[in-house]
Design an enzyme around this catalytic site. Structure first.
Site, PDB file in Angstrom:
ATOM      1  N   ASP A  37      10.530  -7.127  -1.570  1.00  0.00           N
ATOM      2  CA  ASP A  37       9.251  -7.667  -1.097  1.00  0.00           C
ATOM      3  C   ASP A  37       9.211  -9.152  -1.417  1.00  0.00           C
ATOM      4  OD1 ASP A  37       6.472  -8.298  -0.592  1.00  0.00           O
ATOM      5  OD2 ASP A  37       6.052  -6.152  -0.737  1.00  0.00           O
ATOM      6  N   CYS A  54      -3.937  -4.555   9.761  1.00  0.00           N
ATOM      7  CA  CYS A  54      -4.777  -4.178   8.622  1.00  0.00           C
ATOM      8  C   CYS A  54      -5.830  -5.245   8.352  1.00  0.00           C
ATOM      9  CB  CYS A  54      -3.879  -3.969   7.405  1.00  0.00           C
ATOM     10  SG  CYS A  54      -4.758  -3.657   5.865  1.00  0.00           S
ATOM     11  N   ASP A  81       4.621  -3.319   7.294  1.00  0.00           N
ATOM     12  CA  ASP A  81       3.497  -3.183   8.218  1.00  0.00           C
ATOM     13  C   ASP A  81       3.681  -3.902   9.541  1.00  0.00           C
ATOM     14  OD1 ASP A  81       3.344  -5.780   7.381  1.00  0.00           O
ATOM     15  OD2 ASP A  81       1.319  -5.648   6.543  1.00  0.00           O
ATOM     16  N   ASN A  82       4.929  -4.195   9.923  1.00  0.00           N
ATOM     17  CA  ASN A  82       5.146  -4.820  11.224  1.00  0.00           C
ATOM     18  C   ASN A  82       6.425  -4.283  11.852  1.00  0.00           C
ATOM     19  OD1 ASN A  82       7.473  -7.034  10.888  1.00  0.00           O
ATOM     20  ND2 ASN A  82       6.257  -6.989   9.007  1.00  0.00           N
ATOM     21  N   GLY A  92       0.791  -1.222   0.000  1.00  0.00           N
ATOM     22  CA  GLY A  92       0.000   0.000   0.000  1.00  0.00           C
ATOM     23  C   GLY A  92       0.819   1.267   0.000  1.00  0.00           C
TER      24      GLY A  92
END
Length: 240
Positions: free
Chosen positions: A64, A189, A132-133, A43
């Site tokens: 990623d 999320c 996101d962590n 995102g």
């Protein structure tokens, strides 16, 4: 690092930068010479990758290990329905090269951890973290600090987001996120959701901070956190 002169095609491509006061040819040359790593092609990484590629960052690294899921497409706008199941890193490369073939893209389709973060990041001048962590974010931040690399960090949750810059000699990630903080204390999320365009706002701000750091434009968010409340349409800022 000094880059090669801009080609006639690049001069046309970056025309709006070249006439922009404060950017000009010097700023565009700095972008062309820059080596930038984006950790996370989700995102936040999606808009960051799009605008950094469009701006003409010479070498763009994308790290990623994940694959595209259908639920990603509500906010991860560089990926497509046809790409579901495809590596996010490879999909991001395909997007960036289609947008700007002048950019050299390097892929790192692996999980970034405390064991490999420094080795991955060593070949880059600047890092953006859109993961996101806290485990990954701490690993990236520790490696950036050890390598004396500026780090642009973004985060989102539900309707709110934030962005900050950690630079050599300035406040660092651990000053903002103490060791006691845990992912268990933060909403995920998957559980609470996130508004799609919010990631675009924060990811684009991350690209803006990266471009400022590369070109010397303006005042980067070093030692400051910019927050965005999408429901109230309000930005705020605090120092740390």
């Amino acid at each position: 690092m000094v880059s090669d002169p801009l080609s006639p095609t690049e001069t046309r491509r970056y025309a709006r930068h070249l006439v922009l006061k404060g950017m000009g040819g010097g700023g565009q040359q700095a972008l062309k010479a820059a080596r930038v790593l984006v950790v996370g092609a989700g995102g936040l990484g999606s808009p960051a990758i799009a605008y950094l590629a469009g701006a003409g960052v010479g070498t763009l690294g994308i790290a990623d290990h994940d694959v595209i899921g259908l639920s990603n497409l509500q906010r991860q706008v560089i990926h497509t329905s046809a790409g579901v199941g495809m590596s996010k890193a490879e999909s991001a490369e395909k997007f960036a090269q289609a947008l700007n073939p002048e950019v050299s893209v390097r892929l790192h389709p692996i999980a970034v951890t405390a064991d490999n973060a420094a080795a991955i990041m060593a070949e880059y001048d600047l890092v953006l973290d859109g993961t996101d962590n806290l485990v990954t974010r701490r690993a990236v931040a520790a490696a950036a600090q050890a390598l004396a690399r500026p780090l642009v960090s973004g985060a989102v949750s539900m309707f709110d987001g934030q962005v900050s810059v950690f630079a050599p000699g300035g406040p660092q990630f651990a000053d903002l996120y103490p060791a006691a903080a845990s992912d268990d204390d933060l909403p995920s999320c998957e559980v609470t959701g996130v508004l799609g365009p919010l990631t675009g706002v924060i990811g684009t701000l991350m690209a803006m901070e990266a471009i400022k750091l590369i070109t010397g434009l303006g005042e980067p968010l070093i030692g400051r956190v910019l927050t965005y409340d999408s429901q109230g349409a309000r930005f705020a800022e605090f120092s740390f």
